[in-house]
Scaffold this motif. Structure first.
Motif, PDB file in Angstrom:
ATOM      1  N   CYS A  17      -7.072   1.973   3.857  1.00  0.00           N
ATOM      2  CA  CYS A  17      -6.799   3.361   3.487  1.00  0.00           C
ATOM      3  C   CYS A  17      -7.914   3.890   2.608  1.00  0.00           C
ATOM      4  O   CYS A  17      -8.290   5.056   2.691  1.00  0.00           O
ATOM      5  N   CYS A  21       0.841  -1.196   0.000  1.00  0.00           N
ATOM      6  CA  CYS A  21       0.000   0.000   0.000  1.00  0.00           C
ATOM      7  C   CYS A  21       0.878   1.248   0.000  1.00  0.00           C
ATOM      8  O   CYS A  21       1.749   1.400   0.848  1.00  0.00           O
ATOM      9  N   THR A  28       0.055   4.161   0.784  1.00  0.00           N
ATOM     10  CA  THR A  28      -0.275   5.093   1.847  1.00  0.00           C
ATOM     11  C   THR A  28       0.233   4.619   3.206  1.00  0.00           C
ATOM     12  O   THR A  28       0.883   5.367   3.925  1.00  0.00           O
ATOM     13  N   CYS A  29      -0.052   3.354   3.572  1.00  0.00           N
ATOM     14  CA  CYS A  29       0.296   2.909   4.926  1.00  0.00           C
ATOM     15  C   CYS A  29       1.412   1.860   4.952  1.00  0.00           C
ATOM     16  O   CYS A  29       1.886   1.486   6.008  1.00  0.00           O
ATOM     17  N   CYS A  51      -4.648   0.072  -0.200  1.00  0.00           N
ATOM     18  CA  CYS A  51      -5.298  -1.026   0.529  1.00  0.00           C
ATOM     19  C   CYS A  51      -6.723  -0.620   0.919  1.00  0.00           C
ATOM     20  O   CYS A  51      -7.077   0.560   0.901  1.00  0.00           O
TER      21      CYS A  51
HETATM   22 ZN    ZN Z   1      -3.006   1.259   3.295  1.00  0.00          ZN
END
Ligand code: ZN
Ligand code: ZN
Ligand code: ZN
Length: 139
Positions: free
Chosen positions: A134, A89, A91-92, A131
């Motif tokens: 997110c 992912c 973002t995370c 994901c």
């Molecule tokens: Zn994520």
């Protein structure tokens, strides 16, 4: 295979700190970074320099393989041969193993196209995305 067996198989001397580092690494069961490893209580008695040195030794010995997951730090995981790739992912950083691999058919096409290569013997392949967690948090 136990940590001790793995060291012996690779002709590395079995030492207390190597065992400790390798056991901790085997417990991760997913890619990890050295800073993550350093934060584990088990290895906090070991000199960080020793940890860095052994991680690099394990990588040269092909006990570990390096993954470049574009997070700015190198991830490592046990090198058990070609078993899977990862989707990460953006973002995370959540990471999932993926078991689909088209490297064989891509390699054949690439070799037909290439003027300078006669074989391909290694590949690295990671996918990046968003994901579900997110995605839900963004809504
Ligand atoms: Zn994520
Ligand atoms: Zn993996
Ligand atoms: Zn593959």
């Amino acid at each position: 295979m136990t940590a001790a067996d793995l060291l012996k198989k690779n002709n590395l001397k079995v030492t207390k700190s190597r065992l400790l580092i390798l056991k901790t690494v085997m417990d991760f069961r997913k890619p990890f970074t050295v800073p993550e490893l350093l934060s584990i209580e088990n290895v906090q008695g070991v000199d960080p320099v020793t940890i860095y040195r052994n991680i690099s030794l394990f990588t040269t010995s092909k006990i570990l393989k390096e993954l470049s997951l574009r997070t700015g730090v190198i991830h490592y995981e046990l090198d058990t041969g070609h078993t899977h790739h990862h989707i990460v992912c953006n973002t995370c950083g959540y990471l999932e193993p993926i078991f689909t691999c088209e490297a064989q058919s891509i390699s054949e096409k690439v070799l037909r196209e290439s003027k300078h290569f006669i074989s391909i013997n290694k590949h690295s392949f990671e996918l990046f995305g968003l994901c579900m967690n997110c995605y839900e948090n963004k809504k």
